[in-house]
Scaffold this motif. Structure first.
Motif, PDB file in Angstrom:
ATOM      1  N   HIS A   7       0.818  -1.217   0.000  1.00 23.72           N
ATOM      2  CA  HIS A   7       0.000   0.000   0.000  1.00 23.72           C
ATOM      3  C   HIS A   7       0.856   1.273   0.000  1.00 23.72           C
ATOM      4  N   LEU A   8       2.103   1.170   0.463  1.00 23.48           N
ATOM      5  CA  LEU A   8       3.003   2.321   0.382  1.00 23.48           C
ATOM      6  C   LEU A   8       3.349   2.618  -1.080  1.00 23.48           C
ATOM      7  N   ILE A   9       3.688   1.578  -1.831  1.00 25.84           N
ATOM      8  CA  ILE A   9       3.985   1.745  -3.255  1.00 25.84           C
ATOM      9  C   ILE A   9       2.755   2.249  -3.998  1.00 25.84           C
ATOM     10  N   ASP A  10       1.599   1.695  -3.667  1.00 23.37           N
ATOM     11  CA  ASP A  10       0.345   2.115  -4.325  1.00 23.37           C
ATOM     12  C   ASP A  10       0.081   3.596  -4.079  1.00 23.37           C
ATOM     13  N   ALA A  11       0.250   4.028  -2.838  1.00 18.61           N
ATOM     14  CA  ALA A  11       0.011   5.437  -2.503  1.00 18.61           C
ATOM     15  C   ALA A  11       0.985   6.338  -3.251  1.00 18.61           C
ATOM     16  N   LEU A  12       2.244   5.908  -3.343  1.00 16.67           N
ATOM     17  CA  LEU A  12       3.262   6.702  -4.034  1.00 16.67           C
ATOM     18  C   LEU A  12       2.933   6.849  -5.519  1.00 16.67           C
ATOM     19  N   LEU A  13       2.617   5.749  -6.177  1.00 20.67           N
ATOM     20  CA  LEU A  13       2.323   5.793  -7.611  1.00 20.67           C
ATOM     21  C   LEU A  13       1.057   6.593  -7.893  1.00 20.67           C
ATOM     22  N   ALA A  14       0.017   6.387  -7.090  1.00 23.21           N
ATOM     23  CA  ALA A  14      -1.254   7.086  -7.308  1.00 23.21           C
ATOM     24  C   ALA A  14      -1.099   8.590  -7.150  1.00 23.21           C
ATOM     25  N   THR A  15      -0.174   9.005  -6.305  1.00 20.70           N
ATOM     26  CA  THR A  15      -0.027  10.429  -6.003  1.00 20.70           C
ATOM     27  C   THR A  15       1.060  11.107  -6.836  1.00 20.70           C
ATOM     28  N   ASP A  62       3.175   9.504  -9.544  1.00 23.25           N
ATOM     29  CA  ASP A  62       3.562   9.090 -10.907  1.00 23.25           C
ATOM     30  C   ASP A  62       2.761   7.869 -11.347  1.00 23.25           C
ATOM     31  N   ILE A  63       1.515   8.075 -11.770  1.00 18.81           N
ATOM     32  CA  ILE A  63       0.641   6.954 -12.109  1.00 18.81           C
ATOM     33  C   ILE A  63       1.120   6.225 -13.365  1.00 18.81           C
ATOM     34  N   ARG A  64       1.870   6.898 -14.225  1.00 19.74           N
ATOM     35  CA  ARG A  64       2.364   6.279 -15.451  1.00 19.74           C
ATOM     36  C   ARG A  64       3.813   5.786 -15.298  1.00 19.74           C
ATOM     37  N   PHE A  65       4.232   5.557 -14.072  1.00 19.00           N
ATOM     38  CA  PHE A  65       5.620   5.202 -13.785  1.00 19.00           C
ATOM     39  C   PHE A  65       6.107   4.014 -14.614  1.00 19.00           C
ATOM     40  N   TYR A  66       5.284   2.976 -14.739  1.00 14.40           N
ATOM     41  CA  TYR A  66       5.712   1.770 -15.445  1.00 14.40           C
ATOM     42  C   TYR A  66       5.612   1.907 -16.970  1.00 14.40           C
ATOM     43  N   GLU A  67       5.129   3.056 -17.459  1.00 14.19           N
ATOM     44  CA  GLU A  67       4.938   3.232 -18.899  1.00 14.19           C
ATOM     45  C   GLU A  67       5.973   4.157 -19.529  1.00 14.19           C
ATOM     46  N   HIS A  68       6.576   5.045 -18.770  1.00 13.85           N
ATOM     47  CA  HIS A  68       7.522   5.982 -19.366  1.00 13.85           C
ATOM     48  C   HIS A  68       8.966   5.531 -19.150  1.00 13.85           C
ATOM     49  N   ASP A  69       9.903   6.236 -19.773  1.00 12.22           N
ATOM     50  CA  ASP A  69      11.326   5.903 -19.668  1.00 12.22           C
ATOM     51  C   ASP A  69      12.089   6.943 -18.857  1.00 12.22           C
ATOM     52  N   GLY A  70      11.392   7.517 -17.888  1.00 13.17           N
ATOM     53  CA  GLY A  70      12.013   8.521 -17.027  1.00 13.17           C
ATOM     54  C   GLY A  70      11.406   9.890 -17.210  1.00 13.17           C
ATOM     55  N   MET A 124      -5.751   7.071  -4.419  1.00 16.25           N
ATOM     56  CA  MET A 124      -5.682   5.606  -4.436  1.00 16.25           C
ATOM     57  C   MET A 124      -6.999   4.998  -4.894  1.00 16.25           C
ATOM     58  N   VAL A 125      -8.110   5.618  -4.517  1.00 17.19           N
ATOM     59  CA  VAL A 125      -9.425   5.162  -4.990  1.00 17.19           C
ATOM     60  C   VAL A 125      -9.560   5.438  -6.479  1.00 17.19           C
ATOM     61  N   LYS A 126      -9.149   6.623  -6.911  1.00 15.93           N
ATOM     62  CA  LYS A 126      -9.267   7.038  -8.310  1.00 15.93           C
ATOM     63  C   LYS A 126      -8.562   6.064  -9.247  1.00 15.93           C
ATOM     64  N   TYR A 127      -7.408   5.554  -8.809  1.00 13.08           N
ATOM     65  CA  TYR A 127      -6.640   4.664  -9.672  1.00 13.08           C
ATOM     66  C   TYR A 127      -6.756   3.194  -9.251  1.00 13.08           C
ATOM     67  N   HIS A 128      -7.824   2.898  -8.496  1.00 17.97           N
ATOM     68  CA  HIS A 128      -8.233   1.525  -8.187  1.00 17.97           C
ATOM     69  C   HIS A 128      -7.215   0.763  -7.327  1.00 17.97           C
ATOM     70  N   TYR A 129      -6.498   1.478  -6.483  1.00 20.65           N
ATOM     71  CA  TYR A 129      -5.627   0.830  -5.503  1.00 20.65           C
ATOM     72  C   TYR A 129      -6.351   0.618  -4.169  1.00 20.65           C
ATOM     73  N   LEU A 130      -7.499   1.227  -4.015  1.00 21.37           N
ATOM     74  CA  LEU A 130      -8.236   1.185  -2.752  1.00 21.37           C
ATOM     75  C   LEU A 130      -9.720   1.245  -3.037  1.00 21.37           C
ATOM     76  N   GLU A 131     -10.481   0.441  -2.321  1.00 24.55           N
ATOM     77  CA  GLU A 131     -11.940   0.443  -2.469  1.00 24.55           C
ATOM     78  C   GLU A 131     -12.529   1.679  -1.792  1.00 24.55           C
ATOM     79  N   PRO A 132     -13.552   2.276  -2.394  1.00 24.94           N
ATOM     80  CA  PRO A 132     -14.173   3.476  -1.802  1.00 24.94           C
ATOM     81  C   PRO A 132     -14.628   3.264  -0.360  1.00 24.94           C
TER      82      PRO A 132
END
Length: 750
Positions: A87-95, A97-105, A244-252
């Motif tokens: 959930h720490l990683i989820d919170a970080l990405l949602a806040t 860099d949501i496209r972290f795994y898609e870009h090259d930096g 986290m809810v917006k990007y489906h890492y957490l249930e409402p």
């Protein structure tokens, strides 16, 4: 169509705009390549980025591996990716860099969004275009100030480094480096340090709420500081949960429950001035400086205490230290009140002009101004200016506008303390208190201070006498004796009235009741030189005065050496040197130094040891330390010795148990100020209660049963028989007839 385009392009304003646009483009392209080529400072190469080694804090651990302190320039502790909760990683990405795994930096999609929304549509809520990799580049190398275009130059540098990082490291490795280097509030770097500082737990145990709060604080780590601005932090935490809810890492539904919960901090500062065992941590740091001076890295370089991420394992018991500090504060806060009340308006820190003036002239500020050549009146004028000063108080610190002399008078009144508890078998220090509050009183009363030890020296005199063959049932008269060869010195007993000169005590009663007249007589018969040699075997290095008052503890010895000497009574006649560090590891966990107990020579026989323990048990059961039984109701196996010095300047207590030897001292830092009365200043009243309250707390915690329930071995039959005599006896009629009330003789104890 083309004609219309050409016509538009012929417009002079359009031409100028396009030329300007082209010039700007060329400028920024040129700027980019000049940065790339290093014209604005070197940009980290792929080779350098491949071997990133960040500065890491040195960690100080207690005997069970619990973190108790750190030494650092930047407070940072690295973790592996698997140590981070999901959930720490989820919170970080949602806040962040949501496209972290898609870009090259560099996230071109986000940059375009920022350009359109922020620049063209003036939408402030559009967010930034920075990626986690770009932020990592900034975290690793920081930013420099340039005369022009600083932000642009730094951004370009970061983009170059970010793309290089992405070619070298996996996404998992980049996330790991980011979370280990990102700055949090209160000068804290890395998620592990932040978790331990704000929630007193490792990052792996962070809850969703705690993770969201820490991730949220990254936006502005001062404004969202959980300690300073809890409401701001709570609002930002809720934003992270919504992301986290917006990007489906957490249930409402889960979010709705979490936002209703308060954020509960368990703040732990690892600053040397704050937290548990600050004096201990400072002493460890001093020892490390000497140790590391003689140890080299594999490449021959010296280790850096503040940057190399060393792991220092110590002997301290964190929980026991907390109990000791609680006991100290409980007693000293009340004793301070009684102490001030006993003096009333005539307190020396208020009325003794000479004492105040002497202390005033010893102030560092006074000495500095004097060295600059200022006159006394000029110094007075300078130090008479009022300014904000934080003043210590047991009721709570306050900031007041006072002069240097006002501040001096305030701090002159405080009683201070030192306390050390060690394992008598090894010398491992379990608790260490160097003073009442390190923020205000940084002088360490365990290792730096040397005070007269009073009657705590008497057991060394008696042990020497017994070791030389004196029968424990030897009787000595309480009568005062004047020693003509020492300026007609006449030692007397405490209490103010002369004792019955025809009453005689055996050694056990004389020691347990701390009779001064008999202690000097035992020293006279034993020999000063013999006693001094005995103390050397016990590890006391201080040069002791060769005079009969040595028996009464006029020698000034530091608390650490005194504690080490007393371990001999629980360690079959061998003293051990108190030590603090067991081993040191490098950042990879490789042991670079180990430390073992330093056991002294056989200072006296097991017979002497057993006799002395029985005599000091009597001190606790029937003598000057009997309030351990009657007031504090301690049932433990305890031997001990109280100590009080002349004019009630120092109060001491030594508590000896099979598994722990504890020494406490209480007094005023200024040697010119003692307790008003002996009843208040005697060791049994000033120092003993700290030990007593400490042991009460140990008794209440089953974790310490191995210490509190340990019993002394039964003394040998010979010891029992040799101590089997009446504690006192009176002179016969003929002895009384021919014995004078007072006697004058020469002291022959050399």
């Amino acid at each position: 169509m083309l004609e219309k385009v050409f016509k538009i392009l012929k417009n002079k304003w359009i031409k100028r705009f396009l030329v300007l646009l082209a010039a700007v483009f060329v400028f920024f392209v040129g700027l980019y390549f000049s940065i790339y080529l290093g014209f604005f400072g070197k940009v980290a190469t792929i080779e350098e980025l491949s071997s990133i080694k960040q500065e890491e804090a040195t960690q100080v651990l207690d005997m069970d591996g619990k973190l108790i302190g750190k030494y650092y320039i930047y407070d940072r502790q690295p973790l592996k990716f698997e140590d981070f909760p999901k959930h720490l990683i989820d919170a970080l990405l949602a806040t962040e860099d949501i496209r972290f795994y898609e870009h090259d930096g560099i996230d071109n999609v986000s940059l375009m969004r920022v350009f359109v929304k922020s620049i063209l549509l003036q939408d402030r809520s559009a967010g930034g275009g920075s990626t986690i990799t770009l932020q990592l580049a900034k975290n690793l190398f920081g930013r420099k100030n340039f005369i022009f275009f600083s932000t642009v130059i730094n951004k370009f540098k970061e983009s170059i480094i970010a793309t290089r990082l992405e070619t070298i490291y996996s996404k998992t490795e980049i996330l790991t480096m980011y979370l280990n280097t990102v700055p949090f509030s209160d000068n804290t770097y890395g998620i592990e340090s932040a978790a331990r500082k704000f929630f007193n737990k490792p990052a792996s145990e962070l809850t969703i709420n705690e993770s969201a709060a820490l991730v949220g604080s990254l936006k502005a780590n001062n404004y969202y500081n959980p300690r300073k601005y809890p409401e701001n932090c709570l609002d930002r935490r809720n934003v992270v949960l919504n992301q986290m809810v917006k990007y489906h890492y957490l249930e409402p539904e889960a979010k709705d429950t979490l936002v209703l919960k308060d954020l509960v901090l368990d703040y732990r500062s690892f600053n040397h001035d704050l937290g548990v065992a600050p004096y201990f941590r400072e002493e460890v740091k001093k020892e490390l400086a000497q140790i590391l001076d003689s140890i080299k890295k594999p490449n021959g370089d010296k280790y850096d205490l503040y940057k190399d991420g060393l792991i220092v394992h110590t002997t301290l018991n964190y929980k026991m230290q907390q109990l000791a500090e609680d006991a100290m504060k409980s007693h000293l806060s009340q004793l301070q009140k009684d102490y001030e009340a006993s003096y009333g308006k005539y307190a020396p820190w208020k009325k003794d002009k000479q004492l105040i003036e002497n202390a005033y002239k010893n102030l560092p500020k006074y000495k500095t101004l004097k060295e600059l050549g200022l006159s006394k009146s000029q110094i007075e004028d300078s130090l008479s200016v009022k300014h904000d000063v934080e003043l210590f108080s047991w009721e709570g610190d306050t900031i007041m506008q006072v002069t240097a002399k006002d501040s001096l008078k305030h701090f002159l009144k405080f009683l201070n303390t030192g306390m050390l508890a060690v394992d008598p078998a090894s010398g491992a220090v379990r608790t260490y208190i160097g003073g009442i509050d390190y923020r205000f009183f940084q002088y360490d009363h365990v290792t730096q201070s040397e005070r007269q030890v009073g009657s705590t020296f008497k057991p060394f005199v008696y042990a020497t006498a017994i070791e030389q063959g004196m029968d424990p049932c030897t009787y000595f008269s309480l009568a005062e004796v004047t020693y003509s060869n020492y300026d007609d010195w006449t030692p007397s007993n405490s209490g103010g009235k002369e004792d019955d000169p025809h009453l005689n005590y055996n050694l056990e009663k004389a020691l347990s009741h701390s009779v001064n007249t008999i202690a000097v007589k035992v020293l006279n018969k034993t020999g000063i030189t013999n006693v001094i040699e005995q103390t050397k075997k016990l590890g006391i290095t201080k040069t002791l005065p060769e005079e009969p008052s040595l028996a009464l503890g006029v020698a000034e010895i530091n608390l650490k050496e005194l504690t080490g000497a007393y371990t001999s009574f629980s360690n079959k006649g061998r003293s051990v040197t108190p030590y603090l560090i067991t081993k040191i590891e490098d950042r990879e966990g490789h042991v670079i130094a180990t430390f073992n107990p330093e056991v002294g020579e056989q200072a006296f026989s097991e017979y002497t040891c057993e006799v002395m323990l029985e005599m000091m048990k009597s001190t606790v059961n029937f003598g000057t330390a009997s309030r351990l039984r009657t007031v504090y109701n301690l049932k433990n196996d305890i031997a001990g010795k109280t100590g009080t010095t002349q004019d009630n300047k120092d109060g001491w207590f030594v508590g000896i148990s099979p598994k722990l030897v504890t020494v406490t001292w209480v007094g005023n830092d200024n040697h010119g100020i003692g307790f008003k009365t002996t009843a208040m200043g005697q060791g049994a009243n000033s120092a003993l209660p700290i030990f007593a309250k400490f042991y009460q707390k140990l008794n209440a915690d089953a974790e310490f049963n191995a210490i509190t329930r340990a019993g002394f071995s039964k003394p040998s039959e010979k010891v029992v028989n040799d101590l089997n005599c009446e504690p006192e006896k009176r002179d016969s009629f003929f002895q009384r007839l021919f014995k004078g009330k007072k006697r004058t003789k020469k002291f022959k104890g050399n």
